[in-house]
Design a protein around this motif. Sequence first.
Motif, PDB file in Angstrom:
ATOM      1  N   SER A  55      69.716  50.808  28.960  1.00 34.48           N
ATOM      2  CA  SER A  55      69.330  51.993  28.199  1.00 34.48           C
ATOM      3  C   SER A  55      68.427  52.913  29.023  1.00 34.48           C
ATOM      4  CB  SER A  55      68.631  51.567  26.905  1.00 34.48           C
ATOM      5  OG  SER A  55      68.397  52.671  26.085  1.00 34.48           O
ATOM      6  N   ALA A  56      67.429  52.331  29.669  1.00 28.06           N
ATOM      7  CA  ALA A  56      66.500  53.139  30.483  1.00 28.06           C
ATOM      8  C   ALA A  56      67.225  53.782  31.661  1.00 28.06           C
ATOM      9  CB  ALA A  56      65.337  52.282  30.956  1.00 28.06           C
ATOM     10  N   ALA A  57      68.099  53.038  32.313  1.00 27.07           N
ATOM     11  CA  ALA A  57      68.825  53.596  33.460  1.00 27.07           C
ATOM     12  C   ALA A  57      69.756  54.720  33.027  1.00 27.07           C
ATOM     13  CB  ALA A  57      69.614  52.496  34.166  1.00 27.07           C
ATOM     14  N   SER A  58      70.400  54.560  31.887  1.00 29.14           N
ATOM     15  CA  SER A  58      71.265  55.632  31.385  1.00 29.14           C
ATOM     16  C   SER A  58      70.461  56.904  31.146  1.00 29.14           C
ATOM     17  CB  SER A  58      71.953  55.195  30.088  1.00 29.14           C
ATOM     18  OG  SER A  58      72.807  54.115  30.327  1.00 29.14           O
ATOM     19  N   ALA A  59      69.281  56.741  30.558  1.00 28.66           N
ATOM     20  CA  ALA A  59      68.416  57.901  30.332  1.00 28.66           C
ATOM     21  C   ALA A  59      67.989  58.530  31.655  1.00 28.66           C
ATOM     22  CB  ALA A  59      67.191  57.497  29.509  1.00 28.66           C
ATOM     23  N   MET A  60      67.609  57.695  32.619  1.00 27.47           N
ATOM     24  CA  MET A  60      67.181  58.228  33.920  1.00 27.47           C
ATOM     25  C   MET A  60      68.299  58.994  34.607  1.00 27.47           C
ATOM     26  SD  MET A  60      64.721  55.318  35.604  1.00 27.47           S
ATOM     27  CE  MET A  60      65.721  53.890  35.217  1.00 27.47           C
ATOM     28  N   MET A  84      69.084  62.921  26.943  1.00 29.45           N
ATOM     29  CA  MET A  84      69.408  64.287  26.532  1.00 29.45           C
ATOM     30  C   MET A  84      68.354  64.869  25.590  1.00 29.45           C
ATOM     31  SD  MET A  84      72.393  65.055  27.956  1.00 29.45           S
ATOM     32  CE  MET A  84      73.238  66.256  26.983  1.00 29.45           C
ATOM     33  N   GLY A  85      67.411  64.027  25.159  1.00 31.67           N
ATOM     34  CA  GLY A  85      66.346  64.502  24.281  1.00 31.67           C
ATOM     35  C   GLY A  85      66.552  64.186  22.810  1.00 31.67           C
ATOM     36  N   PHE A  86      67.590  63.432  22.493  1.00 34.39           N
ATOM     37  CA  PHE A  86      67.888  63.073  21.108  1.00 34.39           C
ATOM     38  C   PHE A  86      67.265  61.715  20.773  1.00 34.39           C
ATOM     39  CE2 PHE A  86      71.553  65.719  22.521  1.00 34.39           C
ATOM     40  CZ  PHE A  86      71.273  66.824  21.733  1.00 34.39           C
ATOM     41  N   VAL A  87      65.958  61.652  20.844  1.00 36.41           N
ATOM     42  CA  VAL A  87      65.236  60.391  20.700  1.00 36.41           C
ATOM     43  C   VAL A  87      65.320  59.852  19.273  1.00 36.41           C
ATOM     44  CG1 VAL A  87      62.967  59.300  20.901  1.00 36.41           C
ATOM     45  CG2 VAL A  87      63.727  60.926  22.649  1.00 36.41           C
ATOM     46  N   LEU A  88      65.152  60.693  18.284  1.00 34.45           N
ATOM     47  CA  LEU A  88      65.228  60.242  16.899  1.00 34.45           C
ATOM     48  C   LEU A  88      66.623  59.694  16.582  1.00 34.45           C
ATOM     49  CD1 LEU A  88      63.734  59.906  14.241  1.00 34.45           C
ATOM     50  CD2 LEU A  88      64.423  62.220  13.637  1.00 34.45           C
ATOM     51  N   PHE A 131      60.025  63.213  30.952  1.00 32.09           N
ATOM     52  CA  PHE A 131      60.818  62.147  31.567  1.00 32.09           C
ATOM     53  C   PHE A 131      60.309  60.782  31.109  1.00 32.09           C
ATOM     54  CE2 PHE A 131      61.012  59.023  35.020  1.00 32.09           C
ATOM     55  CZ  PHE A 131      62.382  58.957  35.255  1.00 32.09           C
ATOM     56  N   LEU A 132      58.991  60.592  31.175  1.00 29.86           N
ATOM     57  CA  LEU A 132      58.401  59.313  30.764  1.00 29.86           C
ATOM     58  C   LEU A 132      58.637  59.023  29.279  1.00 29.86           C
ATOM     59  CD1 LEU A 132      54.994  59.337  32.690  1.00 29.86           C
ATOM     60  CD2 LEU A 132      57.064  58.031  33.235  1.00 29.86           C
ATOM     61  N   VAL A 133      58.521  60.037  28.443  1.00 26.60           N
ATOM     62  CA  VAL A 133      58.755  59.862  27.008  1.00 26.60           C
ATOM     63  C   VAL A 133      60.201  59.453  26.758  1.00 26.60           C
ATOM     64  CG1 VAL A 133      58.932  61.077  24.794  1.00 26.60           C
ATOM     65  CG2 VAL A 133      56.908  61.385  26.243  1.00 26.60           C
ATOM     66  N   ARG A 134      61.134  60.146  27.370  1.00 27.62           N
ATOM     67  CA  ARG A 134      62.552  59.876  27.125  1.00 27.62           C
ATOM     68  C   ARG A 134      62.977  58.506  27.655  1.00 27.62           C
ATOM     69  NH1 ARG A 134      65.799  65.591  28.057  1.00 27.62           N
ATOM     70  NH2 ARG A 134      64.481  66.855  26.695  1.00 27.62           N
ATOM     71  N   VAL A 135      62.535  58.181  28.859  1.00 27.84           N
ATOM     72  CA  VAL A 135      62.891  56.879  29.428  1.00 27.84           C
ATOM     73  C   VAL A 135      62.176  55.761  28.663  1.00 27.84           C
ATOM     74  CG1 VAL A 135      62.771  55.418  31.491  1.00 27.84           C
ATOM     75  CG2 VAL A 135      63.490  57.803  31.683  1.00 27.84           C
ATOM     76  N   GLY A 136      60.924  55.992  28.279  1.00 27.68           N
ATOM     77  CA  GLY A 136      60.204  55.000  27.479  1.00 27.68           C
ATOM     78  C   GLY A 136      60.872  54.769  26.136  1.00 27.68           C
ATOM     79  N   ALA A 137      61.327  55.839  25.508  1.00 27.57           N
ATOM     80  CA  ALA A 137      62.041  55.714  24.235  1.00 27.57           C
ATOM     81  C   ALA A 137      63.347  54.954  24.428  1.00 27.57           C
ATOM     82  CB  ALA A 137      62.309  57.091  23.633  1.00 27.57           C
ATOM     83  N   MET A 141      63.947  72.768  33.242  1.00 28.06           N
ATOM     84  CA  MET A 141      63.729  71.483  33.892  1.00 28.06           C
ATOM     85  C   MET A 141      62.943  70.563  32.952  1.00 28.06           C
ATOM     86  SD  MET A 141      64.797  71.543  37.240  1.00 28.06           S
ATOM     87  CE  MET A 141      63.747  70.483  38.175  1.00 28.06           C
ATOM     88  N   ILE A 142      63.253  69.309  33.058  1.00 28.90           N
ATOM     89  CA  ILE A 142      62.537  68.293  32.286  1.00 28.90           C
ATOM     90  C   ILE A 142      61.377  67.822  33.149  1.00 28.90           C
ATOM     91  CG2 ILE A 142      62.727  66.015  31.232  1.00 28.90           C
ATOM     92  CD1 ILE A 142      65.790  66.731  30.928  1.00 28.90           C
ATOM     93  N   ASP A 143      60.152  68.057  32.664  1.00 26.11           N
ATOM     94  CA  ASP A 143      58.988  67.688  33.474  1.00 26.11           C
ATOM     95  C   ASP A 143      58.735  66.185  33.400  1.00 26.11           C
ATOM     96  OD1 ASP A 143      57.727  67.242  31.034  1.00 26.11           O
ATOM     97  OD2 ASP A 143      56.407  68.976  31.179  1.00 26.11           O
ATOM     98  N   TYR A 144      57.801  65.737  34.221  1.00 25.07           N
ATOM     99  CA  TYR A 144      57.552  64.307  34.377  1.00 25.07           C
ATOM    100  C   TYR A 144      57.079  63.651  33.085  1.00 25.07           C
ATOM    101  CZ  TYR A 144      55.983  59.919  36.367  1.00 25.07           C
ATOM    102  OH  TYR A 144      55.812  58.588  36.635  1.00 25.07           O
ATOM    103  N   SER A 145      56.218  64.303  32.325  1.00 17.00           N
ATOM    104  CA  SER A 145      55.740  63.692  31.083  1.00 17.00           C
ATOM    105  C   SER A 145      56.887  63.527  30.079  1.00 17.00           C
ATOM    106  CB  SER A 145      54.590  64.490  30.470  1.00 17.00           C
ATOM    107  OG  SER A 145      55.014  65.787  30.132  1.00 17.00           O
TER     108      SER A 145
END
Length: 152
Positions: free
Chosen positions: A41-46, A118-122, A7-13, A1-5
């Motif tokens: 972009s943020a909605a797609s991540a969410m 998906m976690g591919f922020v870079l 989640f915030l990093v990925r959506v913020g990115a 599971m992706i935890d809340y912190s």
Amino acid sequence: MIDYSEFLVRVGAAAFCGLLVGIDREAKSKPLGARAYILTSAASAMWIIITLNFSLQVNGLEDDLNVDPTRLIQGLVGAIGFLGAGAIISTTETGRLRGVASGAAIWGVGAIGVACGMGFVLEALTLSVGYVVVLNLYDWIVGDEDDASPPS
């Protein structure tokens, strides 16, 4: 599971990456402003994160139920395509379509949001910078995309 912190990093990115592309479009007074790029972009991540968490939760609880999170990506590609089509609704006096680059950019920003989710922020940040380079380099070389006359 992706935890809340996370989640915030990925959506913020995702929001930041959308902002990078959106600032360029906003500064050039294109059909879609920075807010549209950030929100897309943020909605797609969410959506991706929620779907990943749901699929992990359901697949762990129900043996007979299999959830495929890639189906959401298919839906997002089509839905964001409608946003892009909305940016391409007018023509110039010469009959050229306006807003094609903005339509393509909003579609790409959706993919950037999916990558962040998906976690591919870079990778998403690299794509965002690439989009900004392409949007500006092309304008610099041949002139504005919506300019009907060739550059002098």
